[in-house]
Scaffold this motif. Sequence first.
Motif, PDB file in Angstrom:
ATOM      1  N   GLY A 166       0.829  -1.198   0.000  1.00  0.00           N
ATOM      2  CA  GLY A 166       0.000   0.000   0.000  1.00  0.00           C
ATOM      3  C   GLY A 166       0.859   1.242   0.000  1.00  0.00           C
ATOM      4  N   SER A 167       0.361   2.320   0.611  1.00  0.00           N
ATOM      5  CA  SER A 167       1.115   3.566   0.680  1.00  0.00           C
ATOM      6  C   SER A 167       1.453   3.905   2.134  1.00  0.00           C
ATOM      7  CB  SER A 167       0.327   4.708   0.046  1.00  0.00           C
ATOM      8  OG  SER A 167      -0.861   4.977   0.775  1.00  0.00           O
ATOM      9  N   VAL A 168       2.616   4.514   2.304  1.00  0.00           N
ATOM     10  CA  VAL A 168       3.095   4.914   3.631  1.00  0.00           C
ATOM     11  C   VAL A 168       3.542   6.369   3.532  1.00  0.00           C
ATOM     12  CG1 VAL A 168       4.710   4.396   5.498  1.00  0.00           C
ATOM     13  CG2 VAL A 168       3.871   2.541   4.049  1.00  0.00           C
ATOM     14  N   THR A 169       2.864   7.255   4.258  1.00  0.00           N
ATOM     15  CA  THR A 169       3.099   8.700   4.137  1.00  0.00           C
ATOM     16  C   THR A 169       3.246   9.344   5.512  1.00  0.00           C
ATOM     17  OG1 THR A 169       1.719   8.705   2.146  1.00  0.00           O
ATOM     18  CG2 THR A 169       2.209  10.844   3.148  1.00  0.00           C
ATOM     19  N   ASN A 170       4.246  10.219   5.649  1.00  0.00           N
ATOM     20  CA  ASN A 170       4.470  10.970   6.893  1.00  0.00           C
ATOM     21  C   ASN A 170       4.602  10.040   8.101  1.00  0.00           C
ATOM     22  OD1 ASN A 170       4.313  13.376   5.445  1.00  0.00           O
ATOM     23  ND2 ASN A 170       2.140  13.688   5.909  1.00  0.00           N
ATOM     24  N   VAL A 208      10.062  -4.779   3.336  1.00  0.00           N
ATOM     25  CA  VAL A 208       9.843  -5.100   1.913  1.00  0.00           C
ATOM     26  C   VAL A 208       8.795  -4.137   1.382  1.00  0.00           C
ATOM     27  CG1 VAL A 208       9.086  -6.846   0.267  1.00  0.00           C
ATOM     28  CG2 VAL A 208      10.355  -7.546   2.298  1.00  0.00           C
ATOM     29  N   ASN A 209       9.130  -3.423   0.294  1.00  0.00           N
ATOM     30  CA  ASN A 209       8.208  -2.397  -0.178  1.00  0.00           C
ATOM     31  C   ASN A 209       7.785  -2.593  -1.629  1.00  0.00           C
ATOM     32  OD1 ASN A 209       6.810   0.203   0.076  1.00  0.00           O
ATOM     33  ND2 ASN A 209       8.272   0.859  -1.478  1.00  0.00           N
ATOM     34  N   GLY A 210       6.463  -2.458  -1.866  1.00  0.00           N
ATOM     35  CA  GLY A 210       5.939  -2.522  -3.214  1.00  0.00           C
ATOM     36  C   GLY A 210       4.991  -1.388  -3.515  1.00  0.00           C
ATOM     37  N   GLY A 211       5.033  -0.326  -2.726  1.00  0.00           N
ATOM     38  CA  GLY A 211       4.142   0.816  -2.915  1.00  0.00           C
ATOM     39  C   GLY A 211       4.849   2.112  -2.605  1.00  0.00           C
ATOM     40  N   PRO A 212       4.165   3.252  -2.764  1.00  0.00           N
ATOM     41  CA  PRO A 212       4.797   4.538  -2.511  1.00  0.00           C
ATOM     42  C   PRO A 212       5.077   4.791  -1.033  1.00  0.00           C
ATOM     43  CG  PRO A 212       2.465   4.826  -3.019  1.00  0.00           C
ATOM     44  CD  PRO A 212       2.776   3.393  -3.267  1.00  0.00           C
ATOM     45  N   VAL A 213       6.290   5.268  -0.764  1.00  0.00           N
ATOM     46  CA  VAL A 213       6.688   5.704   0.576  1.00  0.00           C
ATOM     47  C   VAL A 213       7.091   7.167   0.462  1.00  0.00           C
ATOM     48  CG1 VAL A 213       8.303   5.381   2.485  1.00  0.00           C
ATOM     49  CG2 VAL A 213       7.433   3.389   1.234  1.00  0.00           C
ATOM     50  N   THR A 214       6.387   8.042   1.160  1.00  0.00           N
ATOM     51  CA  THR A 214       6.539   9.485   0.967  1.00  0.00           C
ATOM     52  C   THR A 214       6.732  10.193   2.309  1.00  0.00           C
ATOM     53  OG1 THR A 214       4.999   9.305  -0.896  1.00  0.00           O
ATOM     54  CG2 THR A 214       5.492  11.519  -0.093  1.00  0.00           C
ATOM     55  N   SER A 215       7.730  11.077   2.370  1.00  0.00           N
ATOM     56  CA  SER A 215       7.954  11.915   3.554  1.00  0.00           C
ATOM     57  C   SER A 215       8.078  11.079   4.825  1.00  0.00           C
ATOM     58  CB  SER A 215       6.835  12.954   3.707  1.00  0.00           C
ATOM     59  OG  SER A 215       6.744  13.767   2.565  1.00  0.00           O
TER      60      SER A 215
END
Length: 204
Positions: free
Chosen positions: A163-167, A187-194
């Motif tokens: 999924g997404s991980v933000t802030n 392990v990452n397959g989605g957007p990681v932001t800030s």
Amino acid sequence: AHTITGLYFDNINANYIGLFGCVGLDGKVQGVGIIKSYFNGGFIVGGVVGSSNGTVINCYNTGSVRGNSNSVGGVIGYNDNIVRDCYNEGAISGGNKSAGGVVGYSSSNGTVTNCFNTGSVSGMENVGGVVGYNYSTMTNCYNTGFVSSNGDGVGGVVGISGGSVTNCYNEGTINGDDTNVGGVVGVNGGPVTSCYNEGTVIGG
């Protein structure tokens, strides 16, 4: 919040374990704190809710939560909807997959917002400080607890994410004996932001 003290459950063959075993789509759990309690189950175990298709807001756990199989979380074992303003201070120990400080497994229908963990989290695979296995939208979450794994995929915020991980951020120590060990995501397959990590990361 309403606090409930001294709950005890110990049966590793039982599934969907928590103060509320299952919360349906129209269900809402708000303002509930579990303290000085112990849950030890099999599959889908949480301090407040085992499995949630509803809304869980402003809930917390300070007790011990253990599971012999998948989806073990301090507040919720399996999330399929809304989790907001929740936290865990208790020791979380997962079985073979998906252990998280707040949520063990969060699906693509889920959101996890403004949640944090300060307790220790351990497990075999997909172990995260906040969420073990994340397919959902995570925002404004953090971990300061010790996170450890004997298997693949351990992260300060999320063990494995699609999924997404933000802030989000981590300040706890992350210790993985195997591969894919990360300060924020293992392990990452989605957007990681800030997002950021300030904790020590030890990998195998």
